[in-house]
Design an enzyme around this catalytic site. Structure first.
Site, PDB file in Angstrom:
ATOM      1  N   SER A   1      44.363  45.095  37.838  1.00 53.15           N
ATOM      2  CA  SER A   1      45.307  44.511  38.801  1.00 53.15           C
ATOM      3  C   SER A   1      44.621  43.385  39.575  1.00 53.15           C
ATOM      4  O   SER A   1      45.274  42.451  40.045  1.00 53.15           O
ATOM      5  CB  SER A   1      45.811  45.576  39.768  1.00 53.15           C
ATOM      6  OG  SER A   1      46.399  46.619  39.032  1.00 53.15           O
TER       7      SER A   1
ATOM      8  N   GLY B   1      47.472  47.861  30.671  1.00 55.57           N
ATOM      9  CA  GLY B   1      46.565  49.015  30.670  1.00 55.57           C
ATOM     10  C   GLY B   1      47.314  50.248  31.177  1.00 55.57           C
ATOM     11  O   GLY B   1      47.268  51.327  30.563  1.00 55.57           O
ATOM     12  N   HIS B   2      48.027  50.083  32.310  1.00 56.91           N
ATOM     13  CA  HIS B   2      48.819  51.208  32.838  1.00 56.91           C
ATOM     14  C   HIS B   2      49.919  51.593  31.855  1.00 56.91           C
ATOM     15  O   HIS B   2      50.172  52.777  31.634  1.00 56.91           O
ATOM     16  CB  HIS B   2      49.505  50.807  34.155  1.00 56.91           C
ATOM     17  CG  HIS B   2      48.567  50.468  35.269  1.00 56.91           C
ATOM     18  ND1 HIS B   2      48.472  49.208  35.796  1.00 56.91           N
ATOM     19  CD2 HIS B   2      47.710  51.245  35.978  1.00 56.91           C
ATOM     20  CE1 HIS B   2      47.593  49.197  36.776  1.00 56.91           C
ATOM     21  NE2 HIS B   2      47.108  50.420  36.911  1.00 56.91           N
TER      22      HIS B   2
ATOM     23  N   MET C   1      47.828  52.629  41.330  1.00 56.13           N
ATOM     24  CA  MET C   1      48.030  51.984  42.635  1.00 56.13           C
ATOM     25  C   MET C   1      49.029  50.840  42.474  1.00 56.13           C
ATOM     26  O   MET C   1      49.074  49.917  43.282  1.00 56.13           O
ATOM     27  CB  MET C   1      46.694  51.480  43.188  1.00 56.13           C
ATOM     28  CG  MET C   1      45.731  52.640  43.456  1.00 56.13           C
ATOM     29  SD  MET C   1      44.518  52.316  44.732  1.00 56.13           S
ATOM     30  CE  MET C   1      43.642  50.949  44.029  1.00 56.13           C
TER      31      MET C   1
HETATM   32  O1  PAF Z   1      42.456  54.064  39.340  1.00 59.66           O
HETATM   33  C1  PAF Z   1      43.264  53.946  40.282  1.00 59.66           C
HETATM   34  O2  PAF Z   1      44.202  53.162  40.208  1.00 59.66           O
HETATM   35  C2  PAF Z   1      43.078  54.764  41.533  1.00 59.66           C
HETATM   36  O3  PAF Z   1      41.739  54.927  41.845  1.00 59.66           O
HETATM   37  C3  PAF Z   1      43.792  56.120  41.484  1.00 59.66           C
HETATM   38  C4  PAF Z   1      43.233  57.006  40.390  1.00 59.66           C
HETATM   39  C5  PAF Z   1      45.280  55.898  41.241  1.00 59.66           C
HETATM   40  C6  PAF Z   1      43.633  56.851  42.808  1.00 59.66           C
HETATM   41  O4  PAF Z   1      44.142  56.131  43.868  1.00 59.66           O
END
Ligand code: PAF
EC number: 6.3.2.1
Length: 280
Positions: A190, A38-39, A32
């Protein structure tokens, strides 16, 4: 560096890519946005194991409750795009109308499995996981990845998505990634952006409580009640929403089971919900 903002362009790109590169693997990292380490760790794993990585950036309205933080959820599009660029990932950044082209009463809606979604996060956030499976299935259908990468921090989400893969016969491998923490142990999220320095300091009690649980278990304690007592002492003064010890079906367990136990904690600090967990 490519950025796609429409589902049609994203799909055409993937179709052409698959024709030109029939043996290549495609990885999807659904996010999102407001990307943190982490991402980035998920994106790196995908880039290392797949020839093409797509990062989706979409703040999904259907997974937020009416009184939740959809409007104020951090949005950092430009910084996110630059980070993806630096990692050689393609960005899919659709609008709400692209992802939900039909009015509410015309939409096909998915329901997350009851037993996995009515507990823990789902109890506090009714309908949350319905919105998650809805958008994740759409993303899977648009990107048709071979692999999709999810963090263990959102343990319940991960288990529900794995269940969806099995139940709907989706040919996608789910790669689970370890929780990434800052140098003090705070699990990255986030939503940490909502915390000031004092609150961040208080939040360190969360990972500390899990470390205390882990220590007790290493020292031979297997009784969930006793482990919970030891761990929640560390959380004194904080608003604990839940501290649960469950198996991978999310059933509360009285005794720790090796390779089948998750300790989950959710705390609110000044209204901000912070979650963390430990997989055993
Ligand atoms: O974990 C997230 O950031 C959200 O729940 C996802 C998997 C992108 C779905 O909107």
């Amino acid at each position: 560096m490519q950025i796609f903002k429409t589902t049609k362009n994203m799909q055409t790109f993937i179709q052409n890519y698959k024709i030109k590169n029939p043996t290549h693997k495609i990885g999807l990292v659904p996010t999102m946005g407001a990307l943190h380490n982490g991402h980035l760790s998920l994106i790196r794993q995908s880039v290392e194991s797949c020839e093409l990585t797509i990062v989706s950036i979409f703040v999904n309205p259907t997974q937020f409750g009416k009184n939740e933080d959809f409007n104020k959820y951090p949005r950092k599009e430009e910084a996110d795009i630059n980070l993806c660029k630096s990692l050689n990932a393609v960005v899919f950044m659709p609008t709400i109308d692209e992802m939900y082209p039909y009015k509410d009463d015309m939409q096909i809606k998915l329901k997350a499995p009851q037993s996995l979604s009515n507990t823990l996060e789902g109890k506090a956030r009714a309908g949350h996981f319905d919105g998650v499976v809805q958008v994740v299935l759409k993303l899977f259908n648009i990107v048709t990845p071979h692999r999709a990468f999810f963090g263990k921090k959102d343990a319940q989400q991960l288990l529900i998505i794995k269940q969806m893969i099995e139940d709907l016969f989706l040919p996608i491998e789910i790669v689970e990634s370890q929780i990434i923490r800052d140098e003090n142990g705070l699990a990255l999220s986030s939503r940490n952006a909502y915390l000031n320095d004092d609150e961040k300091n208080e939040a360190l009690k969360i990972s500390k409580s899990l470390r205390e649980a882990s220590k007790a278990i290493i020292n031979g304690e297997t009784n969930s009640k006793k482990i919970k007592e030891i761990a929640t002492k560390v959380l004194e003064g904080l608003e604990i929403e839940y501290f649960e010890i469950v198996n991978k079906k999310l059933e509360t367990i009285k005794t720790i089971e090796k390779n089948n136990t998750i300790i989950l904690v959710v705390v609110r600090i000044n209204g901000v919900r912070l979650l963390d967990n430990l997989w055993l």
